[in-house]
Motif scaffolding. Structure first.
Motif, PDB file in Angstrom:
ATOM      1  N   THR A   1     -38.871   6.186  -9.442  1.00  0.00           N
ATOM      2  CA  THR A   1     -38.817   4.920  -8.841  1.00  0.00           C
ATOM      3  C   THR A   1     -39.762   3.687  -9.538  1.00  0.00           C
ATOM      4  O   THR A   1     -40.093   2.830  -9.087  1.00  0.00           O
ATOM      5  N   THR A   2     -40.562   4.416 -10.675  1.00  0.00           N
ATOM      6  CA  THR A   2     -41.561   3.506 -11.123  1.00  0.00           C
ATOM      7  C   THR A   2     -40.982   3.058 -12.322  1.00  0.00           C
ATOM      8  O   THR A   2     -39.546   3.091 -12.674  1.00  0.00           O
ATOM      9  N   THR A   3     -41.748   2.644 -13.277  1.00  0.00           N
ATOM     10  CA  THR A   3     -41.236   2.011 -14.455  1.00  0.00           C
ATOM     11  C   THR A   3     -40.206   3.167 -15.447  1.00  0.00           C
ATOM     12  O   THR A   3     -40.643   4.331 -15.595  1.00  0.00           O
ATOM     13  N   PRO A   4     -39.072   2.463 -15.885  1.00  0.00           N
ATOM     14  CA  PRO A   4     -38.373   3.350 -16.771  1.00  0.00           C
ATOM     15  C   PRO A   4     -39.035   3.611 -18.180  1.00  0.00           C
ATOM     16  O   PRO A   4     -39.679   2.906 -18.272  1.00  0.00           O
ATOM     17  N   PRO A   5     -38.362   4.569 -18.948  1.00  0.00           N
ATOM     18  CA  PRO A   5     -38.891   4.776 -20.221  1.00  0.00           C
ATOM     19  C   PRO A   5     -39.090   3.576 -21.078  1.00  0.00           C
ATOM     20  O   PRO A   5     -38.280   2.731 -20.854  1.00  0.00           O
ATOM     21  N   PHE A   6     -39.960   3.454 -21.959  1.00  0.00           N
ATOM     22  CA  PHE A   6     -40.181   2.444 -22.741  1.00  0.00           C
ATOM     23  C   PHE A   6     -38.879   1.891 -23.735  1.00  0.00           C
ATOM     24  O   PHE A   6     -38.728   0.774 -23.336  1.00  0.00           O
ATOM     25  N   VAL A   7     -38.237   2.856 -24.126  1.00  0.00           N
ATOM     26  CA  VAL A   7     -36.983   2.241 -24.741  1.00  0.00           C
ATOM     27  C   VAL A   7     -36.088   1.781 -23.966  1.00  0.00           C
ATOM     28  O   VAL A   7     -35.384   0.571 -24.398  1.00  0.00           O
ATOM     29  N   ALA A   8     -35.992   2.049 -22.803  1.00  0.00           N
ATOM     30  CA  ALA A   8     -35.125   1.630 -21.727  1.00  0.00           C
ATOM     31  C   ALA A   8     -35.491   0.135 -21.373  1.00  0.00           C
ATOM     32  O   ALA A   8     -34.362  -0.833 -21.303  1.00  0.00           O
ATOM     33  N   VAL A   9     -36.624  -0.075 -21.351  1.00  0.00           N
ATOM     34  CA  VAL A   9     -37.235  -1.370 -20.843  1.00  0.00           C
ATOM     35  C   VAL A   9     -37.047  -2.085 -22.248  1.00  0.00           C
ATOM     36  O   VAL A   9     -36.580  -3.393 -22.161  1.00  0.00           O
ATOM     37  N   LEU A  10     -37.341  -1.649 -23.314  1.00  0.00           N
ATOM     38  CA  LEU A  10     -37.507  -2.423 -24.733  1.00  0.00           C
ATOM     39  C   LEU A  10     -35.960  -3.295 -24.829  1.00  0.00           C
ATOM     40  O   LEU A  10     -35.628  -4.011 -25.173  1.00  0.00           O
ATOM     41  N   VAL A  11     -34.875  -2.069 -24.648  1.00  0.00           N
ATOM     42  CA  VAL A  11     -33.436  -2.559 -24.916  1.00  0.00           C
ATOM     43  C   VAL A  11     -33.303  -3.871 -23.917  1.00  0.00           C
ATOM     44  O   VAL A  11     -32.622  -4.617 -24.360  1.00  0.00           O
ATOM     45  N   ARG A  12     -33.539  -3.291 -22.758  1.00  0.00           N
ATOM     46  CA  ARG A  12     -33.248  -4.886 -21.800  1.00  0.00           C
ATOM     47  C   ARG A  12     -34.045  -6.080 -22.149  1.00  0.00           C
ATOM     48  O   ARG A  12     -33.371  -7.015 -21.918  1.00  0.00           O
ATOM     49  N   GLY A  13     -35.182  -5.898 -22.685  1.00  0.00           N
ATOM     50  CA  GLY A  13     -35.768  -7.039 -23.249  1.00  0.00           C
ATOM     51  C   GLY A  13     -35.114  -7.825 -24.298  1.00  0.00           C
ATOM     52  O   GLY A  13     -35.081  -8.972 -24.316  1.00  0.00           O
ATOM     53  N   LEU A  14     -34.815  -6.990 -25.202  1.00  0.00           N
ATOM     54  CA  LEU A  14     -34.151  -7.560 -26.573  1.00  0.00           C
ATOM     55  C   LEU A  14     -32.893  -8.080 -25.942  1.00  0.00           C
ATOM     56  O   LEU A  14     -32.461  -9.172 -26.660  1.00  0.00           O
ATOM     57  N   LEU A  15     -32.153  -7.407 -25.129  1.00  0.00           N
ATOM     58  CA  LEU A  15     -30.822  -7.944 -24.601  1.00  0.00           C
ATOM     59  C   LEU A  15     -30.919  -9.551 -23.953  1.00  0.00           C
ATOM     60  O   LEU A  15     -30.520 -10.476 -24.329  1.00  0.00           O
ATOM     61  N   ALA A  16     -31.811  -9.405 -23.094  1.00  0.00           N
ATOM     62  CA  ALA A  16     -32.206 -10.617 -22.370  1.00  0.00           C
ATOM     63  C   ALA A  16     -32.826 -11.574 -23.272  1.00  0.00           C
ATOM     64  O   ALA A  16     -32.379 -12.915 -23.200  1.00  0.00           O
ATOM     65  N   GLY A  17     -33.509 -11.319 -24.440  1.00  0.00           N
ATOM     66  CA  GLY A  17     -33.861 -12.411 -25.283  1.00  0.00           C
ATOM     67  C   GLY A  17     -32.786 -13.009 -26.039  1.00  0.00           C
ATOM     68  O   GLY A  17     -32.887 -13.901 -26.343  1.00  0.00           O
ATOM     69  N   LEU A  18     -31.854 -11.904 -26.469  1.00  0.00           N
ATOM     70  CA  LEU A  18     -30.797 -12.482 -27.491  1.00  0.00           C
ATOM     71  C   LEU A  18     -29.999 -13.366 -26.641  1.00  0.00           C
ATOM     72  O   LEU A  18     -29.401 -14.419 -27.215  1.00  0.00           O
ATOM     73  N   ILE A  19     -29.711 -13.238 -25.196  1.00  0.00           N
ATOM     74  CA  ILE A  19     -28.692 -13.840 -24.739  1.00  0.00           C
ATOM     75  C   ILE A  19     -29.643 -15.220 -24.325  1.00  0.00           C
ATOM     76  O   ILE A  19     -28.679 -16.502 -24.182  1.00  0.00           O
ATOM     77  N   ALA A  20     -30.608 -15.055 -23.730  1.00  0.00           N
ATOM     78  CA  ALA A  20     -31.333 -16.317 -23.578  1.00  0.00           C
ATOM     79  C   ALA A  20     -31.468 -17.018 -24.918  1.00  0.00           C
ATOM     80  O   ALA A  20     -31.339 -18.590 -24.704  1.00  0.00           O
TER      81      ALA A  20
END
Ligand SMILES: [Zn+2]
Lengths: 67, 257
Positions: free
Chosen positions: B6-25
Motif C-alpha cells: 500500500t506504499t510507493t509502487p516500484p520506481f519503474v512503475a512511478v517513472l512510467v506514470r511520470g513520463l506519460l503524465a508529462g507527455l500528455i501535459a
C-alpha cells in the motif's frame, strides 16, 4: 517477520543504493532530453541545426533564451 | 513477500506514470501555446525580418528565409518540443517523488505529487520568469545569448533553492506552532532567497525601443500560460495515474474503466 510497521516503507540498504543509482541515471537521461529541446544546437543531437530549428517556437514559448 | 503493497509502487512503475503524465501535459501545453502564443511569434518574426531587411548587417542569429525548417514546420515542431520537454519534466518529477517518498509515512494519495508540481512551477518557472521573462523573436541581443542562457539556468536552480528554503522554514517551526506562523516562516525563507538572487543576478534590458509593448506583453503572458498548463497538467495527471496504480496494487480497484 513482523507486520507491525506496515505504515512505514521498508528500506533495504542494498535496494536503497540500487534505487539511488537508478534514480541518478534517470535524472541524467532526462536532463539530456530537456537539454536537447531547450539548448542544444546540434552538438549533442548530431543533426546539425535541424532539431534546433524544428523546436524553435517551443523554445520561445517555454520561456528559454533562444537568441 | 508482499512488501509495500500500500506504499510507493516500484520506481519503474512511478517513472512510467511520470513520463506519460508529462507527455500528455506537454501536448496540452503545446496546444495552448499554438492557440495563445503562435500569433505573437508570427508577429514578432515579421518585425524581425522587416528589421533585417532594412539593415542586413543587423540580421539576427536565425535567417528565417533560407531556414532548414519552414515556418509551418516550426509551428508543428512546437508540439514535439513541448511533448518531449513535458515528458522529461514528468520523469524528473516522478524521480523526485520516489526519492522523497522514502522519508514519507505511508500513503499520501497524490498530495505530494501535486505539491511537487506546484513547487516546480513556483521555483523553476515563476521565480525565473519574473527575473528573466520569456522573449519573442526579435528581442534579445545574440551577442549575450550564452550569458543569458547560463544566468537563466542559474535562476532556475536558485528558484528551486528558494522553494526548498521555504519548506525548510515551514518545518523548522515546530508542528505544534500555529499554521500562520509556519506559513510565515515558509514565505520568509522563500522570499529571502528569491530577493537575494534577484539582486545578485545580472539584468538584461535588450528590448528594442521600437518593439510593440503590447506584443511583448501578450507573448510573455502566453509563454507563462504554456508553463502553467504544463505543470498543472503534470501534477494533476501524475496524481490521477498514481491514485489508480495504488488502488490497483491495494486490490481495491473498481471494475476497470
Ligand atoms: Zn528564436
Amino acid at each position: 517477520m513482523s507486520s507491525s510497521a506496515s505504515s512505514q516503507p521498508v528500506v533495504h540498504p542494498a535496494g536503497s543504493a540500487r534505487l539511488l543509482w537508478t534514480a541518478l541515471a534517470t535524472v541524467a537521461a532526462l536532463t539530456l532530453l530537456a537539454y536537447l529541446v531547450a539548448f542544444d544546437q546540434g552538438a549533442v543531437s548530431r543533426s546539425g541545426m535541424y532539431l534546433h530549428e524544428l523546436m524553435h517556437d517551443g523554445r520561445h514559448l517555454l520561456g528559454v533564451p533562444c537568441h | 513477500m508482499p512488501l509495500n503493497t500500500t506504499t510507493t509502487p516500484p520506481f519503474v512503475a512511478v517513472l512510467v506514470r511520470g513520463l506519460l503524465a508529462g507527455l500528455i501535459a506537454g501536448l496540452l501545453a503545446g496546444a495552448f501555446a499554438y492557440v495563445a502564443g503562435e500569433p505573437h511569434v508570427e508577429a514578432a518574426i515579421a518585425i524581425e525580418e522587416a528589421a533585417s531587411h532594412a539593415d542586413p548587417a543587423t540580421a539576427g542569429a536565425h535567417d528565417h528565409e533560407d531556414a532548414l525548417v519552414s515556418r509551418t514546420g516550426q509551428r508543428g515542431g512546437l508540439f514535439l518540443a513541448t511533448g518531449l520537454f513535458g515528458a522529461a519534466m514528468g520523469g524528473l518529477l516522478a524521480t523526485a517523488y520516489v526519492l522523497l517518498s522514502r522519508r514519507r509515512r505511508g500513503d499520501d494519495d497524490g498530495r505530494s505529487g501535486l505539491l511537487l508540481a506546484g513547487a516546480a512551477l513556483l521555483g523553476a518557472v515563476i521565480v525565473p520568469f519574473l527575473k528573466y521573462p520569456a522573449n519573442p523573436p526579435a528581442v534579445g541581443d545574440p551577442a549575450t545569448i550564452n550569458q543569458r542562457t547560463v544566468t537563466y539556468l542559474l535562476m532556475v536552480v536558485l528558484g528551486l533553492v528558494a522553494v526548498w528554503a521555504g519548506s525548510l522554514g515551514y518545518r523548522s517551526v515546530g508542528a505544534q506552532a500555529p499554521t500562520w506562523l509556519r506559513a510565515a516562516a515558509a514565505v520568509g525563507g522563500f522570499l529571502l532567497v528569491t530577493a537575494v538572487s534577484y539582486v545578485v543576478m545580472p539584468s538584461f534590458q535588450e528590448v528594442p525601443a521600437d518593439f510593440p509593448a503590447t506584443l511583448l506583453w501578450s507573448f510573455r503572458l502566453a509563454s507563462l500560460g504554456t508553463q502553467v498548463v504544463l505543470w498543472t497538467g503534470i501534477g494533476l495527471l501524475f496524481a490521477a495515474l498514481m491514485h489508480h496504480e495504488r488502488r490497483r496494487r491495494a486490490g481495491t480497484a473498481l471494475p476497470s474503466t
